[in-house]
Design an enzyme around this catalytic site. Structure first.
Site, PDB file in Angstrom:
ATOM      1  N   ARG A  72      -4.115  -2.517  12.410  1.00  0.00           N
ATOM      2  CA  ARG A  72      -3.426  -3.450  11.550  1.00  0.00           C
ATOM      3  C   ARG A  72      -2.097  -4.510  11.984  1.00  0.00           C
ATOM      4  NH1 ARG A  72      -3.673  -0.932   6.848  1.00  0.00           N
ATOM      5  NH2 ARG A  72      -4.530   2.140   6.986  1.00  0.00           N
ATOM      6  N   ASN A 106      -5.117  -5.554   1.491  1.00  0.00           N
ATOM      7  CA  ASN A 106      -3.635  -6.356   0.893  1.00  0.00           C
ATOM      8  C   ASN A 106      -3.433  -7.194   2.239  1.00  0.00           C
ATOM      9  OD1 ASN A 106      -3.269  -6.880  -1.774  1.00  0.00           O
ATOM     10  ND2 ASN A 106      -3.888  -4.676  -1.730  1.00  0.00           N
ATOM     11  N   ASP A 130      -8.828   1.904  -1.976  1.00  0.00           N
ATOM     12  CA  ASP A 130      -7.532   1.962  -2.654  1.00  0.00           C
ATOM     13  C   ASP A 130      -8.166   1.239  -4.355  1.00  0.00           C
ATOM     14  OD1 ASP A 130      -7.110   3.174  -1.053  1.00  0.00           O
ATOM     15  OD2 ASP A 130      -5.429   1.343  -0.038  1.00  0.00           O
ATOM     16  N   ARG A 165      -7.379  29.718 -11.460  1.00  0.00           N
ATOM     17  CA  ARG A 165      -5.546  29.399 -10.322  1.00  0.00           C
ATOM     18  C   ARG A 165      -5.652  28.246 -11.142  1.00  0.00           C
ATOM     19  NH1 ARG A 165      -7.359  31.285  -4.352  1.00  0.00           N
ATOM     20  NH2 ARG A 165      -5.845  32.568  -3.866  1.00  0.00           N
ATOM     21  N   MET A 172      -6.192   8.956  -2.080  1.00  0.00           N
ATOM     22  CA  MET A 172      -5.841   8.449  -1.416  1.00  0.00           C
ATOM     23  C   MET A 172      -5.788   7.194  -2.434  1.00  0.00           C
ATOM     24  SD  MET A 172      -6.528   7.747   2.807  1.00  0.00           S
ATOM     25  CE  MET A 172      -6.388   8.293   3.568  1.00  0.00           C
ATOM     26  N   GLY A 173      -5.453   5.800  -2.115  1.00  0.00           N
ATOM     27  CA  GLY A 173      -4.942   4.809  -3.205  1.00  0.00           C
ATOM     28  C   GLY A 173      -3.506   3.819  -2.948  1.00  0.00           C
ATOM     29  N   TYR A 258      -8.959  12.030   4.726  1.00  0.00           N
ATOM     30  CA  TYR A 258      -9.369  10.511   5.173  1.00  0.00           C
ATOM     31  C   TYR A 258     -11.012  10.432   5.202  1.00  0.00           C
ATOM     32  CZ  TYR A 258      -5.439   8.768   7.762  1.00  0.00           C
ATOM     33  OH  TYR A 258      -3.942   8.753   7.595  1.00  0.00           O
ATOM     34  N   ILE A 259     -11.465  11.926   5.152  1.00  0.00           N
ATOM     35  CA  ILE A 259     -12.756  11.905   4.806  1.00  0.00           C
ATOM     36  C   ILE A 259     -13.440  11.049   3.236  1.00  0.00           C
ATOM     37  CG2 ILE A 259     -13.737  13.506   2.981  1.00  0.00           C
ATOM     38  CD1 ILE A 259     -12.581  15.724   4.959  1.00  0.00           C
ATOM     39  N   GLN A 260     -12.185  10.099   2.420  1.00  0.00           N
ATOM     40  CA  GLN A 260     -11.916   9.364   1.630  1.00  0.00           C
ATOM     41  C   GLN A 260     -13.006   7.850   2.143  1.00  0.00           C
ATOM     42  OE1 GLN A 260      -8.911  10.022  -1.611  1.00  0.00           O
ATOM     43  NE2 GLN A 260      -8.586  10.938   0.004  1.00  0.00           N
TER      44      GLN A 260
HETATM   45  O1  F6P Z   1      -5.933   1.171   2.365  1.00  0.00           O
HETATM   46  C1  F6P Z   1      -6.079   2.420   2.035  1.00  0.00           C
HETATM   47  C2  F6P Z   1      -5.755   3.251   2.872  1.00  0.00           C
HETATM   48  O2  F6P Z   1      -6.450   4.727   3.259  1.00  0.00           O
HETATM   49  C3  F6P Z   1      -4.322   4.225   2.292  1.00  0.00           C
HETATM   50  O3  F6P Z   1      -5.405   4.756   0.815  1.00  0.00           O
HETATM   51  C4  F6P Z   1      -3.556   5.229   2.513  1.00  0.00           C
HETATM   52  O4  F6P Z   1      -2.667   5.273   2.386  1.00  0.00           O
HETATM   53  C5  F6P Z   1      -4.093   4.611   4.081  1.00  0.00           C
HETATM   54  O5  F6P Z   1      -4.839   3.725   4.235  1.00  0.00           O
HETATM   55  C6  F6P Z   1      -3.850   5.462   5.330  1.00  0.00           C
HETATM   56  O6  F6P Z   1      -3.546   4.161   6.223  1.00  0.00           O
HETATM   57  P1  F6P Z   1      -3.658   4.729   7.896  1.00  0.00           P
HETATM   58  O7  F6P Z   1      -4.804   4.379   7.802  1.00  0.00           O
HETATM   59  O8  F6P Z   1      -2.717   3.942   8.843  1.00  0.00           O
HETATM   60  O9  F6P Z   1      -2.920   6.328   8.248  1.00  0.00           O
END
Ligand code: F6P
Length: 333
Positions: A72, A106, A130, A165, A172-173, A258-260
């Site tokens: 990042r 972004n 996202d 239940r 995420m997003g 993070y599975i997503q």
């Molecule tokens: O932008 C993708 C994303 O997975 C988002 O959905 C989430 O908010 C963010 O990255 C998590 O960031 P990091 O990898 O820094 O934990």
């Protein structure tokens, strides 16, 4: 021509398919040389760059993550900028790169724009689960994330109904509700909460109680990670707590996490990544720099980076899935 390629920001399914699309097209069709830049913009600063051959591009179509690594790193961030921009320019000059392909979300689009303002030839490709990048109808990674989240919601249905239940699932997003909307609707969620639509816990509770009255003593609540919560609590934890308090129903929460982002891209994302990658290379060959590849309807086009940088594509509350969902009795807050 000699091009460099980097991947930056959070990873997602389809990045490797894009690298393959860009580089194979560059080598096979245009006779370009390709250099892989490692760990996003950090590789441009540290000169962590090496040539890519066709052999490096095998087996990438269905491979998750990114073979180039990512970070990042934001080289233009005022606090930590130092001499990073000049190091980047020096390394690009020394390697005689005619263009840098930036694959990212972004933050990456913003950095790519700043790089192009310094005179670097840049072509970027939108990448994120996202789906919040301005100027493109969809980014690759989104369909894969929605597929994974929908499968998870399907699985929660059976255990929710067995135990009677309320199941709250957080997807995420970031600040956008795209994954929650698409997976929530595809998974048959009863309540779907997006950051773009304010919610009222009474409405949510009433929806769950009404379902019980209709003989449905369980509910699925899909929440986007970016919704507002009191005390900055995590979305699912907060909503589950509030629902239990409001309705007295036994409630459980699941954070998909993070599975997503991991694993293989869906066929849709593989093809979108392949098309976007190929078009990025075509843009380089045509000298169309300072632009991001974009999906508009079913066509691939491009948009100037200055129109993308710093903007977010959020869910419109008049989105057809929301309109149709509300008519069917789904609660959006
Ligand atoms: O932008 C993708 C994303 O997975 C988002 O959905 C989430 O908010 C963010 O990255 C998590 O960031 P990091 O990898 O820094 O934990």
């Amino acid at each position: 021509m000699r091009i460099g390629i980097l991947t930056s920001g959070g990873d997602c399914p389809g990045i490797n398919a894009t690298i393959r699309g860009v580089c194979k097209t560059a080598i096979n069709h245009y006779g370009m040389e390709v250099y892989g830049i490692h760990s996003g913009f950090r590789g441009l600063i540290d000169n962590d760059i090496n040539p890519l051959t066709e052999k490096d591009l095998s087996g990438l179509l269905n491979l998750g993550g990114t073979i180039l690594g990512t970070s990042r790193e934001k080289p233009f961030k005022k606090k930590s900028m130092g001499n990073k921009p000049s190091l980047i320019l020096e390394n690009i000059r020394n390697l005689q790169l005619d263009c840098v392909v930036c694959i990212g979300g972004n933050g990456t689009q913003k950095t790519a724009y700043k790089l192009s303002q310094l005179g670097v030839n840049v072509v970027s490709v939108p990448k994120t689960i996202d789906n919040d990048i301005w100027g493109t109808d969809m980014s690759f990674g989104f369909d894969s994330a929605v597929t994974i989240a929908t499968d998870a919601i399907d699985r929660l249905h059976s255990t929710a109904s067995s135990h009677q239940r309320v199941m709250v699932i957080e997807v995420m997003g970031h600040k956008a509700g795209w994954i929650a909307l698409y997976s929530g609707m595809a998974g048959g969620g009863d309540v779907i909460l997006l950051p773009e639509i304010p919610y009222n816990i009474r409405n949510i509770g009433n929806t769950i109680i009404e379902r019980l009255k209709k003989g449905k003593p369980y509910s699925i609540v899909v929440v986007a990670e970016g919704i507002q919560t009191a005390d900055g609590k995590k979305a699912a934890e907060y909503i589950a707590q509030e629902i239990e308090y409001e309705t007295g129903f036994e409630t459980r929460e699941t954070v998909l996490g993070y599975i997503q982002r991991g694993g293989s891209p869906t066929p849709f994302d593989r093809n979108l990544a392949t098309r976007m990658g190929g078009h990025a290379t075509e843009m380089i060959a045509n000298g169309q720099f300072g632009r991001m590849v974009a999906l508009k309807g079913s066509q691939i086009s491009s948009i100037p980076l200055e129109d993308v940088a710093g903007k977010l594509k959020l869910v419109d509350e008049n989105h057809d899935l929301i309109v149709q969902g509300k008519r069917m009795g789904i609660c959006f807050g």
